[in-house]
Scaffold this active site. Sequence first.
Site: not given
Ligand SMILES: NC(=O)c1ccc[n+]([C@@H]2O[C@H](COP(=O)([O-])OP(=O)(O)OC[C@H]3O[C@@H](n4cnc5c(N)ncnc54)[C@H](OP(=O)(O)O)[C@@H]3O)[C@@H](O)[C@H]2O)c1
Lengths: 459, 254
Positions: B159, B163
Amino acid sequence: MYQRNELLTGWGRTAASAATVALPAPGEDPRVALESVVRDPHRAARGLVARGLGRSYGDSAQNGGGLVLKLPSGGLLLDSDSGTLTAEAGTSLDEILRVIVPQGWFVPVTPGTRYVTVGGAIAADIHGKNHHRDGTFGAHVRSLDLLTADGQVRTLRPDSADEFERDLFAATVGGMGLTGVILRATFGLLPIETSKILVDTRRTRDLDDVMERMVAADDSATYSVAWIDSVAKGKRFGRGVLTTGEHAPLAALTGPDLKDPTGYNPSMLASAPPFVPGGLLTPLTVRAFNEAWYRKAPLSRDAEVQSIPAFFHPLDGVGDWNRIYGPKGFLQYQFAVPDSGAHVVRLALEELQRIGAPSFLSVLKRFGPDNGFPLSFPMKGWTLALDLPAAVDSLGSTLDSLDEAVLAAGGRFYLAKDSRTTPATLAAGYPQIDRFRAVKAAIDPDHLFVSDQSRRLGL
Amino acid sequence: MINAVKQPQSVVLLGGTSEIGLAIVRALPTARLQRVVLAGRPSERLAAAVDELAAGLAGVDVSSVEFDADRPDTHAEVLDSIAAGGDIDVIIVAFGVLGDQEEINAEPAAALPLIQTNYVGGASALLQSADLLRRQGRGSIIVLSSVAGDRARASNFVYGSTKAGLDALAQGLSDSLVDAGVSVLVVRPGFVHTRMTEGLTEAPFATTAEAVAADTAKAWAAGKHVVYSPPVLRAVMGAMKALPRPVFRKVSAR
Ligand SMILES: NC(=O)c1ccc[n+]([C@@H]2O[C@H](COP(=O)([O-])OP(=O)(O)OC[C@H]3O[C@@H](n4cnc5c(N)ncnc54)[C@H](OP(=O)(O)O)[C@@H]3O)[C@@H](O)[C@H]2O)c1
Ligand SMILES: Cc1cc2nc3c(=O)[nH]c(=O)nc-3n(C[C@H](O)[C@H](O)[C@H](O)COP(=O)(O)OP(=O)(O)OC[C@H]3O[C@@H](n4cnc5c(N)ncnc54)[C@H](O)[C@@H]3O)c2cc1C
């Protein structure tokens, strides 16, 4: 035709966009640029707009992803029998004044800078300190040549026999380049005996004092403008310096001025404004400047002989003064309200003081009647213009609520200054906007002429 | 258009159900907002996100379009179809998956879907977004990176590597766009309580989607190119990167 990619902003240096800038050489047919856009569907989708010297503050002379056409300056035809001048649209008032003033003529209307083009002056239907007397620049245009989307060049006159041509003229004056490209224009000039202005200066106590004196000057002064100290509070709130002016007759000149009564040398500015601070503007320097500017003005002085640049274009003596706001840039908030809306002038100054938005330059002017052109800004009453740094917190929401007060008072906003208002707010100030839209739909059905501003405001 | 006081009129969220992404849409200035498009895989969650957002943004046209990060061949078309409805001011690239490092340790091939979505899909979405905005001559991209990319650690290095790759791409892209009127903001959150991290042990400096969104909106308005959230992580990660490996291994294993 020579073309290059450029990142463009208006004078306020906000909201940059990249465009292809086409620069026809003198004599080269600007239709080539139009055709290159029409031919290619990708380019046609982004359209084109003309640009003068980029002195409008916001996004009206830029067109992200599209073409921006900068016309060259060209020869001038001075007809002293009819008192008219024919100029290529890319020619600046600076160039024009250098030629006509020594011959005893002046432009009918000049803005606070001479670095605007004839095209930009007509497209924004600019006003000067004499609007209450002489109307806008557009009111003095006898005819103009307009390149329209169909590739034709039409000669338009305000009194054309053809109704559509009259409507197209009216929509083009103030139409911000959205009806086509103005290629040249013929406009009336003002005969002058000398190149000097007789200036009366009054330091005023407070806002009521300024406004009363300005209303009184409507009938007596050809040129009138007040600079307002936007920082002063309490009893001194709204104090300012009112200057009125008249073209000096020959009899008023003495000493060395008599040797060359129509002499004109804009590079020799007698007193470059002392205010522009070395570094970037801060609330502190703005406060200091406002205080100094007020103090520097005499309490009262009559018939002081000033040069044209000193009276009309004091800021032109300071190169690139728009950079003092730093990388975030600035905007100018300018509205017009009818006399019954005079309270909005006070409200605007109060609100901006309240949020600590220092206005470096605050200018109050009188307007005479409007000219009936659908997008022409001036309307009978007041106009206040405030330069504001764009980076101030809550500036956006404060201006939004001021917008409402301006509209409630029956006022409107100036497209040449706008960089932030909404489609609805803009339209609400221009009751004849549908007349403009109808002409636009007829002359440019595919919206070939577009700017960032026209996209933002749905024009 | 993004106006002189940095108020956008249209926003597109790639990863239309992302909790952080949706919070960013709400945190950006809404005074001039006319249109929001949530691009994602069709689901009840996506439909609910449209309704919920629309309920909070009176007068704004909120809609969804189908978008699959794993089908990069469709990305240009999806973006063009959105742009056909008007210029796009801000594109938020928020989709992503966390993956399961232990599963990957047991079966290396399990890394591929993670790489596909986060890096291949992310790179494609970024490049296509940049291309579209370049053709408009203006616009902003906000991309969700992660502190996990600053220094990959044993517990989630695949992961982290996706990133890191996306982050590097975004930075270079950002520099390549200076004369194009297009800006890129890289967001590096720490541990954020969202669907993605549900059930995981909280890391130090854990935060919420709303807090990340507020930091992001502030950095965006200020014209920044990189923002950590919470901001203290900039210094923390600076120190982490300087740690000798054995020490880092221990610290990051807790
Ligand atoms: N949460 C954390 O701790 C954290 C920390 C650092 C960075 N981030 C990054 O922040 C971003 C948002 O994360 P979040 O925390 O908001 O998580 P989240 O609510 O789980 O959002 C993830 C999103 O990715 C979408 N997704 C996954 N696979 C996909 C695909 N093949 N095609 C289209 N959409 C897809 C999901 O859509 P579906 O509803 O269709 O699954 C969902 O909208 C991510 O890039 C994550 O890596 C998160
Ligand atoms: C210091 C300062 C003081 C000012 N004072 C005043 C003032 O007192 N009164 C006032 O009214 N304004 C004032 N202005 C504003 C200025 O007069 C207008 O913005 C004017 O339009 C600028 O002319 P420009 O040639 O720079 O045009 P640009 O800013 O380049 O363009 C302005 C508009 O005109 C259109 N345009 C330009 N050329 C053509 C053409 N050939 N054909 C069709 N459309 C064209 C553009 O598309 C754009 O919509 C001031 C500006 C500054 C910077």
